[in-house]
Motif scaffolding. Structure first.
Motif, mmCIF file in Angstrom:
data_model
loop_
_atom_site.group_PDB
_atom_site.id
_atom_site.type_symbol
_atom_site.label_atom_id
_atom_site.label_comp_id
_atom_site.label_asym_id
_atom_site.label_seq_id
_atom_site.Cartn_x
_atom_site.Cartn_y
_atom_site.Cartn_z
ATOM 1 N N TYR A 15 -2.531 -7.137 7.486
ATOM 2 C CA TYR A 15 -1.706 -6.058 6.983
ATOM 3 C C TYR A 15 -0.299 -6.568 6.688
ATOM 4 C CZ TYR A 15 -4.952 -2.336 8.477
ATOM 5 O OH TYR A 15 -6.020 -1.502 8.627
ATOM 6 N N SER A 31 3.779 -5.218 6.184
ATOM 7 C CA SER A 31 4.553 -4.123 6.758
ATOM 8 C C SER A 31 4.485 -2.919 5.825
ATOM 9 C CB SER A 31 6.014 -4.548 6.950
ATOM 10 O OG SER A 31 6.660 -4.655 5.695
ATOM 11 N N VAL A 32 4.765 -1.741 6.329
ATOM 12 C CA VAL A 32 4.729 -0.536 5.508
ATOM 13 C C VAL A 32 5.689 -0.669 4.334
ATOM 14 C CG1 VAL A 32 5.159 1.960 5.480
ATOM 15 C CG2 VAL A 32 4.028 0.907 7.446
ATOM 16 N N ARG A 33 6.857 -1.220 4.560
ATOM 17 C CA ARG A 33 7.858 -1.369 3.478
ATOM 18 C C ARG A 33 7.470 -2.451 2.481
ATOM 19 N NH1 ARG A 33 11.309 -0.043 7.824
ATOM 20 N NH2 ARG A 33 12.574 1.811 7.384
ATOM 21 N N PHE A 76 8.939 6.762 4.054
ATOM 22 C CA PHE A 76 8.214 5.873 4.967
ATOM 23 C C PHE A 76 7.037 6.614 5.597
ATOM 24 C CE2 PHE A 76 7.235 3.845 8.956
ATOM 25 C CZ PHE A 76 7.416 2.497 8.726
ATOM 26 N N LYS A 120 4.291 7.066 2.918
ATOM 27 C CA LYS A 120 3.641 5.788 2.623
ATOM 28 C C LYS A 120 2.698 5.392 3.763
ATOM 29 C CE LYS A 120 2.947 1.651 0.822
ATOM 30 N NZ LYS A 120 2.096 1.452 -0.363
ATOM 31 N N ALA A 121 3.164 5.527 4.986
ATOM 32 C CA ALA A 121 2.379 5.096 6.142
ATOM 33 C C ALA A 121 1.123 5.929 6.321
ATOM 34 C CB ALA A 121 3.233 5.160 7.408
ATOM 35 N N THR A 122 1.154 7.185 5.875
ATOM 36 C CA THR A 122 -0.009 8.059 6.046
ATOM 37 C C THR A 122 -0.831 8.205 4.770
ATOM 38 O OG1 THR A 122 1.414 9.977 5.601
ATOM 39 C CG2 THR A 122 1.064 9.372 7.908
ATOM 40 N N VAL A 145 -0.985 3.089 4.150
ATOM 41 C CA VAL A 145 -0.416 2.197 5.167
ATOM 42 C C VAL A 145 0.474 1.131 4.547
ATOM 43 C CG1 VAL A 145 -0.845 0.668 7.121
ATOM 44 C CG2 VAL A 145 -2.389 2.593 6.685
ATOM 45 N N CYS A 146 -0.124 0.305 3.683
ATOM 46 C CA CYS A 146 0.658 -0.749 3.039
ATOM 47 C C CYS A 146 -0.085 -1.212 1.788
ATOM 48 C CB CYS A 146 0.892 -1.932 3.980
ATOM 49 S SG CYS A 146 -0.623 -2.787 4.474
#
Length: 489
Positions: A153, A155-157, A345, A348-350, A353-354
Motif C-alpha cells: 500500500y 500512503s493515503v496522500r 483525507f 479518500k481513505a474510505t 484507501v490509496c
C-alpha cells in the motif's frame, strides 16, 4: 528566421506546418497561390529541404495544399477559411436545474478505449505523442528494483517522491505548495469527486460553466446537486460579473470551473478575471473546485496561471492529472484540497484507501529525470498543428454556416452547426458509421447546445480520421438538405 531551439528535434517539421498554416490563416497565402519552394522555405526557417518536404507532404495528405507536376505546391482552393467562433448561449445565472443526462453520457462514454471506432468524441492526447516506451521502462524498473515496495500500500496522500515533484511543478502555474498539500488521486475525476463531496450536500446548488464538461454534470446528478449554469464565452470563458450575479441571486454551495481551455469550448479565463473571482469567492466563503487538467497544453506562452495561484485562504480545491500529458491508463492525478484537507483525507481513505503504487513510482521517476518539459513542448506543438488542421477540415467538409472554436490550448474543438442539424441525431448516425462524437446536449443540463458537437483533435491524424471528419460533414449536410426539402413541402 530560424526555428527556436525549443522547436527543433523530432517534431521540427511540425513547426514548418504551423508556419504555412499561419500564413494561410493570415491571408498571406490565398487559395490557388503557390507556396514557397522547398529550398526557399528551408533557407528562411533554417531547416533542411527534407524537413520542409515532409511538412508539405503532411499538408497535402490533409488536403491543405496540393502538388502540381513541375510547378510546386499550391494552396488548395477550399482549405477552409476562418469563421467566427460559436456564439455563447443562454442568459447569465440560469436558475438551478436538476441534472438528468446520465443515459446519453453513458452512451458517449461507451466509445472510450474502443479500437473499433474512430474516437472523435473522446478528449485525449494520442498515445503516439506520449512517452510510452520511457514510462514502460520506468514501470518495469520500479517492479524489478523494489519488488516489496511495489506490491505494498502507498500512503493515503500518495507517494512522497511524486508529491514532491508535483509540488515543485505547481510553481510554474503560480501555486505555492509543499508535498504535504498534495493528495494523489486516480486521475482528475477522483480528485473532482473528492473535492465535490468535501464541500457539498445533496440538494445544494453548484455553479458551473455552460457549456461544461459532461462528467461534472454526471457528478452533480449522482450527488443529488442542482446546476446553476453560467455562460462561457468562446474567448474568455465565464466572466466575473456573471458569477457575481449568480452568487447574489442564488444560494451557491460551490463553484466548478475549468479556467484554462474549458472543455468543450476551449475558453481561457484571463488572469485578471481569475484574480477577481478568487477574491470574490473568498469574501463570500464559497469554495471553488478548479479543474486544470489542460493547463499544461497551452500552445503558446508557457503554462497559464490558475485561480489557485490567487487563493490565499485555501478556498480553491485544485484538481489536475497526467492523463492528457503522460499516460491516461496510469490514472495518476492529484488534488490540493486547501482548507478542506481533513474531509478530503477522510473521503479518500474510505473510497479506495490509496492509488496504485507502481504507476506513482514510475511517474515520480519520470518527472525527477527532467524529461517532462522537453516532452510537453513537443506535445504542445503537435496539438496546435492538429487543432488548426482539424479546424480547416471541419470548415471544408461541414455545411455552410458552421462555426468552430479557435482554442489556444487543450485537445478539443467546439463546433456550432447550422439549423436544422440535431446533434443527438448526428451522434447516432455517426455511431452507426463507426465514428464517435460528443453531442452538445450533454454539456448542459438545460438543452442549450443541441446544434453543437465537440470534436477531439488529439488523435494522430490518419486516413481513417480524415475520412471520419468528412463523413460527419456529409451526415450533417444531409440533415440540412432534408430540412430544406421539408420546408419546401
Amino acid at each position: 528566421m530560424t526555428l527556436p531551439e525549443s522547436d527543433q528535434g523530432v517534431f521540427r517539421y511540425v513547426t514548418v506546418e504551423k508556419h504555412v498554416l499561419a500564413l494561410i490563416e493570415a491571408g498571406s497565402l490565398r487559395p490557388g497561390e503557390r507556396i514557397p519552394s522547398l529550398r526557399a522555405l528551408g533557407a528562411r526557417l533554417g531547416v533542411s529541404v527534407s524537413t520542409v518536404n515532409q511538412a508539405y507532404m503532411e499538408l497535402e495528405r490533409r488536403g491543405v495544399v496540393e502538388a502540381r507536376p513541375k510547378s510546386g505546391f499550391f494552396v488548395r482552393e477550399s482549405p477552409g477559411a476562418r469563421t467566427p467562433a460559436p456564439r455563447p448561449q443562454g442568459q447569465p445565472a440560469k436558475p438551478p436545474t436538476t441534472v438528468n443526462r446520465g443515459a446519453l453520457i453513458r452512451e458517449v462514454l461507451d466509445g472510450m478505449g474502443r479500437r473499433d471506432i474512430v474516437p472523435l468524441g473522446v478528449a485525449l492526447t494520442d498515445e503516439a505523442f506520449l512517452p510510452t516506451k520511457q514510462l514502460s521502462r520506468l514501470l518495469a524498473k520500479a517492479a524489478a528494483g523494489s519488488a516489496q515496495e511495489v506490491v505494498s500500500y502507498e500512503s493515503v496522500r500518495g507517494n512522497l517522491a511524486l508529491r514532491r515533484q508535483i509540488a515543485w511543478r505547481l510553481g510554474e502555474a503560480g501555486i505555492e505548495a509543499g508535498p504535504e498539500d498534495v493528495m494523489v488521486t486516480a486521475g482528475a475525476m477522483e480528485a473532482l469527486y473528492i473535492a465535490l463531496r468535501s464541500v457539498t450536500r445533496p440538494g445544494d446548488n453548484v455553479a458551473i460553466a455552460a457549456p461544461s464538461y459532461y462528467c461534472f454534470l454526471q457528478l452533480l446528478e449522482n450527488f443529488g446537486l442542482r446546476a446553476v449554469e453560467l455562460p462561457s464565452h468562446p474567448g474568455d470563458g465565464v466572466r466575473p460579473e456573471d458569477l457575481a450575479a449568480a452568487l447574489d441571486r442564488y444560494s451557491i454551495a460551490a463553484v466548478i470551473l475549468t479556467p484554462n481551455f474549458n472543455n468543450p469550448d476551449g475558453a481561457r479565463i484571463p488572469d485578471t478575471a481569475k484574480a477577481e473571482m478568487a477574491a470574490m469567492l473568498a469574501a463570500r466563503n464559497v469554495p471553488l473546485i478548479e479543474d486544470d487538467v489542460y493547463g499544461d497544453l497551452a500552445f503558446e506562452g508557457g503554462r497559464p496561471r490558475c485561480i489557485a495561484s490567487y487563493d490565499t485562504g485555501g478556498h480553491v480545491l485544485h484538481c489536475s492529472s497526467f492523463s492528457k500529458t503522460l499516460a491516461p491508463g496510469f490514472r495518476v492525478g492529484y488534488l490540493l484540497p486547501g482548507r478542506h484537507a481533513a474531509k478530503a483525507f477522510e473521503i479518500k481513505a474510505t473510497t479506495n484507501v490509496c492509488c496504485a503504487t507502481p504507476t506513482q513510482m514510475a511517474v515520480a521517476e519520470y518527472l525527477a529525470q527532467g524529461s517532462f518539459e522537453r516532452h510537453i513542448r513537443k506535445v504542445r506543438a503537435v496539438l496546435e498543428r492538429q487543432s488548426r488542421m482539424m479546424e480547416q477540415r471541419i470548415l471544408a467538409h461541414f455545411p455552410a454556416g458552421t462555426r468552430v472554436s479557435h482554442p489556444s490550448g487543450g485537445t478539443v474543438l467546439w463546433a456550432q452547426l447550422p439549423p436544422p442539424v440535431d446533434s443527438i441525431r448526428l451522434f447516432y448516425e455517426a455511431k452507426a458509421k463507426g465514428i464517435g462524437l460528443a453531442p452538445g446536449n450533454i454539456f448542459s443540463s438545460c438543452d442549450q447546445f443541441n446544434g453543437f458537437v465537440r470534436i477531439s483533435f488529439g488523435n494522430a491524424w490518419t486516413p481513417a480520421v480524415d475520412e471520419a471528419v468528412a463523413e460527419v460533414g456529409r451526415l450533417a449536410a444531409a440533415q440540412c438538405a432534408q430540412g430544406e426539402a421539408d420546408r419546401a413541402d
